[in-house]
Design an enzyme around this catalytic site. Structure first.
Site, mmCIF file in Angstrom:
data_model
loop_
_atom_site.group_PDB
_atom_site.id
_atom_site.type_symbol
_atom_site.label_atom_id
_atom_site.label_comp_id
_atom_site.label_asym_id
_atom_site.label_seq_id
_atom_site.Cartn_x
_atom_site.Cartn_y
_atom_site.Cartn_z
ATOM 1 C CE1 TYR A 1 -1.538 -8.704 -0.729
ATOM 2 C CE2 TYR A 1 -3.143 -10.009 0.496
ATOM 3 C CZ TYR A 1 -2.673 -8.783 0.068
ATOM 4 O OH TYR A 1 -3.324 -7.631 0.434
ATOM 5 N NE ARG B 1 -3.851 -0.004 2.274
ATOM 6 C CZ ARG B 1 -5.064 0.127 1.754
ATOM 7 N NH1 ARG B 1 -5.452 1.296 1.277
ATOM 8 N NH2 ARG B 1 -5.877 -0.896 1.706
ATOM 9 C CG ASP C 1 -13.246 2.631 2.467
ATOM 10 O OD1 ASP C 1 -13.710 1.804 1.663
ATOM 11 O OD2 ASP C 1 -12.200 2.443 3.119
#
Length: 399
Positions: free
Chosen positions: A217, A108, A297
């Site tokens: 991952y 991120r 969001d």
């Protein structure tokens, strides 16, 4: 572009930065206001499927992002203790060939940095930090933002990309507490050198067990293994995204899980384990007024169980870019954006909530039966990954 607009964006996360970049690239005047004094993220992974990487390619950042990401071969849904694979989703070349863009596992902070660099490349003065929005005022001529430091800004349109605790949403719809879903997420990054050299190939693994699951991952070019452990904890009371919690509690939550899961947990930095509540909010009847709309969001917070939270925000940004290109009237543009997005995002939110059950059955046989019925690879290919926000129709609601 029909009309050049001055567009104000509240929130400098992935959705806000993507929208800023796309709108600047399209020729609009854009300013983005982020309340934090510096842009940054708690280290975590993001999965970006073709329905978002189409957009990142259009923005001109896909190659740069792909160079420092991981391109997974497949998703494996495994039973928590035996590692039996009950279902798979092919990724890698199969995903790109079928849907026209790659599937990436991204760190991120890497993604946010690349998006910010692209925005600053397009407009050196577009990003304003330390600007916490207090309220906005809307009139026929435009919209004015009032910040907690006493400053103001004015433009033609406001995009509220300010997250699940959105100030823009609260003013538009009234304040309401976020809905705690009864689930928390443990988030940990493990450096590759702390793990066996052949620990896990470049795949996405979902370890599923009674009342909890863990997704795993690689990110940052394979330098870190990202794992997110989702556990049903109805008694959890803390709020926030960066709450450190005892490693011992995480270890206890995953007792009985496969030795590979224990290896990851044992390799984690015991002082860098984060746990936070997973919240959502009810579906909104509308996202937009005449000059103000919501994105990401702030409009449709979701559980992370389909890896589509950031992806939905990127899709939103692309559709916003298109409606501003196709409609002279701002109100009509925002209404078209909302109509093109509201049903699709609701479907993803609802499916993600359903996955909280799909991933938390009590017995092996329940998992086998459920995945036999669901077949995630076939299901997602029919409606999720095949959506391209750069070309989808804007004249009808999409689901």
């Amino acid at each position: 572009m029909t009309t050049r607009r001055k567009i104000l964006i509240a929130g400098g996360g992935i959705g806000g930065m993507t929208a800023a970049g796309l709108l600047l690239q399209a020729g609009h005047d854009v300013e983005i206001f982020e309340q934090a004094p510096a842009l940054g993220e708690v280290g975590a992974g993001v999965q970006v499927s073709a329905n978002a990487t189409h957009v990142l390619r259009h923005l001109g950042v896909l190659d740069q992002l792909a160079a420092i990401s991981v391109r997974p071969l497949r998703t494996e849904f495994r039973l928590h203790d035996t590692a039996e694979v009950v279902s798979q989703i092919p990724l890698g070349d199969t995903h790109e060939d079928r849907f026209g863009a790659p599937y990436l596992h991204v760190y991120r902070p890497d993604m946010l940095r690349i998006l910010e660099d692209r925005v600053r490349q397009l407009s050196a003065s577009a990003v304003h930090l330390g600007k916490a929005l207090e309220r906005y005022e809307e009139d026929k001529q435009g919209v004015a933002l009032h910040f907690t430091d006493g400053t103001e800004a004015r433009g033609d349109v406001l995009i509220g990309a300010d997250g699940i605790k959105s100030v823009v949403r609260a003013q538009m719809h009234g304040k309401e507490p976020a809905n705690y879903t009864g689930n928390v997420a443990w988030r940990v990054m493990v450096p590759a050198e702390k793990l066996p050299s052949d620990f896990q190939p470049p795949i996405f693994v979902n370890w599923m067990g009674p009342d909890k699951h863990m997704v795993v991952y690689w990110v940052n070019g394979g330098r870190f293994l990202n794992f997110v452990g989702c556990v049903e904890k109805p008694e959890w009371t803390q709020e926030g995204w960066a709450i450190k919690a005892p490693w011992e509690d995480m270890k206890a939550d995953f007792v009985g899980f496969h030795p590979d899961v224990q290896t990851m947990i044992d390799a984690a930095d015991k002082d860098s384990c984060f746990c936070w509540a997973l919240n959502n909010r009810p579906r909104l009847n509308f996202w937009s007024t005449d000059r103000v709309t919501l994105l990401g969001d702030s409009a449709h917070p979701t559980l992370p169980y389909m890896a589509q939270g950031a992806v939905m925000a990127i899709e939103d940004a692309a559709v916003l870019m298109r409606v501003f290109d196709e409609f002279d009237d701002t109100t009509a543009a925002l209404k078209a954006y909302e109509q093109a997005r509201i049903d699709r995002t609701a479907r993803i939110v609802n499916e993600s909530s359903e996955h909280a059950r799909l991933f938390h059955f009590q017995t092996h046989e329940e998992f086998r039966e459920a995945f036999g019925r669901k077949d995630p690879s076939k299901d997602r290919g029919l409606w999720l990954y095949n959506y391209n926000p750069l070309s989808v129709s804007l004249t009808a609601q999409q689901s």
